[in-house]
Design a protein around this motif. Structure first.
Motif, PDB file in Angstrom:
ATOM      1  N   UNK A  69       0.859  -1.369   0.202  1.00  0.00           N
ATOM      2  CA  UNK A  69      -0.406  -0.427  -0.314  1.00  0.00           C
ATOM      3  C   UNK A  69       0.903   1.278   0.217  1.00  0.00           C
ATOM      4  N   UNK A  70       1.920   1.262   0.660  1.00  0.00           N
ATOM      5  CA  UNK A  70       3.019   2.462   0.777  1.00  0.00           C
ATOM      6  C   UNK A  70       3.575   2.427  -0.745  1.00  0.00           C
ATOM      7  N   UNK A  71       4.448   1.630  -1.471  1.00  0.00           N
ATOM      8  CA  UNK A  71       4.739   2.165  -2.525  1.00  0.00           C
ATOM      9  C   UNK A  71       3.572   2.259  -3.697  1.00  0.00           C
ATOM     10  N   UNK A  72       2.370   1.920  -3.213  1.00  0.00           N
ATOM     11  CA  UNK A  72       1.858   2.665  -4.468  1.00  0.00           C
ATOM     12  C   UNK A  72       1.462   4.204  -4.321  1.00  0.00           C
ATOM     13  N   UNK A  73       1.035   4.297  -3.017  1.00  0.00           N
ATOM     14  CA  UNK A  73       1.041   5.448  -2.820  1.00  0.00           C
ATOM     15  C   UNK A  73       2.089   6.668  -2.547  1.00  0.00           C
ATOM     16  N   UNK A  74       3.413   6.162  -2.803  1.00  0.00           N
ATOM     17  CA  UNK A  74       4.259   7.044  -3.060  1.00  0.00           C
ATOM     18  C   UNK A  74       4.847   7.108  -5.000  1.00  0.00           C
ATOM     19  N   UNK A  75       3.964   6.401  -5.400  1.00  0.00           N
ATOM     20  CA  UNK A  75       3.539   6.034  -6.655  1.00  0.00           C
ATOM     21  C   UNK A  75       2.929   7.134  -7.278  1.00  0.00           C
ATOM     22  N   UNK A  76       1.781   7.012  -6.437  1.00  0.00           N
ATOM     23  CA  UNK A  76       0.582   7.750  -6.076  1.00  0.00           C
ATOM     24  C   UNK A  76       0.935   9.669  -6.482  1.00  0.00           C
ATOM     25  N   UNK A  77       1.661   9.682  -5.299  1.00  0.00           N
ATOM     26  CA  UNK A  77       2.312  11.096  -4.862  1.00  0.00           C
ATOM     27  C   UNK A  77       3.377  11.422  -6.263  1.00  0.00           C
ATOM     28  N   UNK A  78       3.700  10.285  -6.994  1.00  0.00           N
ATOM     29  CA  UNK A  78       4.960  11.618  -8.231  1.00  0.00           C
ATOM     30  C   UNK A  78       3.581  12.280  -9.117  1.00  0.00           C
ATOM     31  N   UNK A  79       2.542  11.626  -9.315  1.00  0.00           N
ATOM     32  CA  UNK A  79       1.665  11.646 -10.625  1.00  0.00           C
ATOM     33  C   UNK A  79       1.015  12.716  -9.768  1.00  0.00           C
ATOM     34  N   UNK A  80       0.756  12.319  -8.141  1.00  0.00           N
ATOM     35  CA  UNK A  80       0.263  14.360  -7.858  1.00  0.00           C
ATOM     36  C   UNK A  80       0.719  15.065  -7.577  1.00  0.00           C
ATOM     37  N   UNK A  81       1.909  15.245  -6.976  1.00  0.00           N
ATOM     38  CA  UNK A  81       2.790  16.494  -6.941  1.00  0.00           C
ATOM     39  C   UNK A  81       2.923  16.741  -8.481  1.00  0.00           C
ATOM     40  N   UNK A  82       3.187  16.045  -9.975  1.00  0.00           N
ATOM     41  CA  UNK A  82       3.394  17.049 -10.435  1.00  0.00           C
ATOM     42  C   UNK A  82       2.280  17.696 -11.444  1.00  0.00           C
ATOM     43  N   UNK A  83       0.910  16.915 -11.088  1.00  0.00           N
ATOM     44  CA  UNK A  83       0.047  18.058 -11.692  1.00  0.00           C
ATOM     45  C   UNK A  83      -0.383  19.392 -10.401  1.00  0.00           C
ATOM     46  N   UNK A  84      -0.746  18.261  -9.379  1.00  0.00           N
ATOM     47  CA  UNK A  84      -2.110  19.262  -8.534  1.00  0.00           C
ATOM     48  C   UNK A  84      -1.626  20.508  -7.874  1.00  0.00           C
ATOM     49  N   UNK A  85       0.017  21.020  -7.331  1.00  0.00           N
ATOM     50  CA  UNK A  85      -0.038  21.685  -7.201  1.00  0.00           C
ATOM     51  C   UNK A  85      -0.062  23.582  -8.635  1.00  0.00           C
ATOM     52  N   UNK A  86      -0.298  23.119  -9.294  1.00  0.00           N
ATOM     53  CA  UNK A  86      -0.576  23.896 -10.423  1.00  0.00           C
ATOM     54  C   UNK A  86      -1.977  24.899 -10.487  1.00  0.00           C
ATOM     55  N   UNK A  87      -2.894  24.060  -9.685  1.00  0.00           N
ATOM     56  CA  UNK A  87      -4.089  24.257 -10.047  1.00  0.00           C
ATOM     57  C   UNK A  87      -5.242  24.273  -8.200  1.00  0.00           C
ATOM     58  N   UNK A  88      -4.095  23.917  -7.101  1.00  0.00           N
ATOM     59  CA  UNK A  88      -4.659  24.399  -5.682  1.00  0.00           C
ATOM     60  C   UNK A  88      -3.089  25.187  -5.006  1.00  0.00           C
ATOM     61  N   UNK A  89      -3.879  26.456  -4.898  1.00  0.00           N
ATOM     62  CA  UNK A  89      -2.658  27.860  -4.253  1.00  0.00           C
ATOM     63  C   UNK A  89      -3.471  27.644  -2.865  1.00  0.00           C
ATOM     64  N   UNK A  90      -3.897  27.338  -2.526  1.00  0.00           N
ATOM     65  CA  UNK A  90      -4.533  27.550  -1.177  1.00  0.00           C
ATOM     66  C   UNK A  90      -3.240  26.431  -0.368  1.00  0.00           C
ATOM     67  N   UNK A  91      -3.108  26.832   0.464  1.00  0.00           N
ATOM     68  CA  UNK A  91      -2.201  25.947   0.942  1.00  0.00           C
ATOM     69  C   UNK A  91      -2.657  24.579   1.937  1.00  0.00           C
ATOM     70  N   UNK A  92      -3.289  25.310   2.840  1.00  0.00           N
ATOM     71  CA  UNK A  92      -4.701  23.882   3.617  1.00  0.00           C
ATOM     72  C   UNK A  92      -5.338  23.489   2.305  1.00  0.00           C
ATOM     73  N   UNK A  93      -5.886  23.981   1.964  1.00  0.00           N
ATOM     74  CA  UNK A  93      -6.397  23.239   1.587  1.00  0.00           C
ATOM     75  C   UNK A  93      -5.445  21.952   0.213  1.00  0.00           C
ATOM     76  N   UNK A  94      -4.764  22.595   0.532  1.00  0.00           N
ATOM     77  CA  UNK A  94      -3.888  21.765  -0.666  1.00  0.00           C
ATOM     78  C   UNK A  94      -3.182  20.309   0.226  1.00  0.00           C
ATOM     79  N   UNK A  95      -2.400  20.629   1.551  1.00  0.00           N
ATOM     80  CA  UNK A  95      -2.693  19.897   2.456  1.00  0.00           C
ATOM     81  C   UNK A  95      -3.773  18.767   2.607  1.00  0.00           C
ATOM     82  N   UNK A  96      -4.900  19.682   3.189  1.00  0.00           N
ATOM     83  CA  UNK A  96      -5.286  18.530   3.323  1.00  0.00           C
ATOM     84  C   UNK A  96      -6.034  17.144   1.890  1.00  0.00           C
TER      85      UNK A  96
END
Length: 123
Positions: A69-96
């Motif tokens: 599970x942690x390996x697949x979460x890590x793999x998904x994080x790579x995709x998440x951090x490549x795409x999502x920071x460009x669309x969410x500007x508020x830090x608390x919402x992004x963290x949640x």
């Protein structure tokens, strides 16, 4: 190992949070362009040892599932951090959203890869 881990934590604390002029020890040409702190290696080793101590009574198959599970979460994080920071500007919402999105996205990625693996094995 615990002795070195405590020394590592003490060094990192004093280096980063004290007014003492403690040199920043690092290895050049170790694969990093800026070097890597040599004493920082013992701290993650202590965390691994602590995890092994805390999960010592857990059955091996559950530890393997937790690792998958942690390996697949890590793999998904790579995709998440490549795409999502460009669309969410508020830090608390992004963290949640990062916490929820990476956990559930990694879990769904794990289930989807198992389905694809089973389909491939039937052939």
């Amino acid at each position: 190992m615990w002795f070195f881990a405590l020394l590592s934590a003490l060094y990192l604390y004093l280096r980063n949070y004290s007014s003492l002029d403690i040199p920043y020890l690092f290895f050049k040409n170790a694969g990093w362009s800026t070097g890597e702190n040599g004493f920082a290696a013992f701290y993650p080793a202590m965390l691994v040892a602590l995890s092994m101590f805390l999960f010592r009574n857990m059955k091996n198959n559950r530890i393997l599932i937790l690792g998958k599970y942690t390996y697949y979460i890590f793999l998904f994080q790579i995709l998440w951090f490549a795409i999502m920071p460009h669309y969410i500007s508020r830090a608390i919402i992004f963290a949640f959203l990062t916490f929820l999105g990476c956990f559930w996205g990694g879990y769904l990625f794990y289930k989807l890869s198992n389905i694809i693996y089973r389909i491939g094995r039937k052939d």
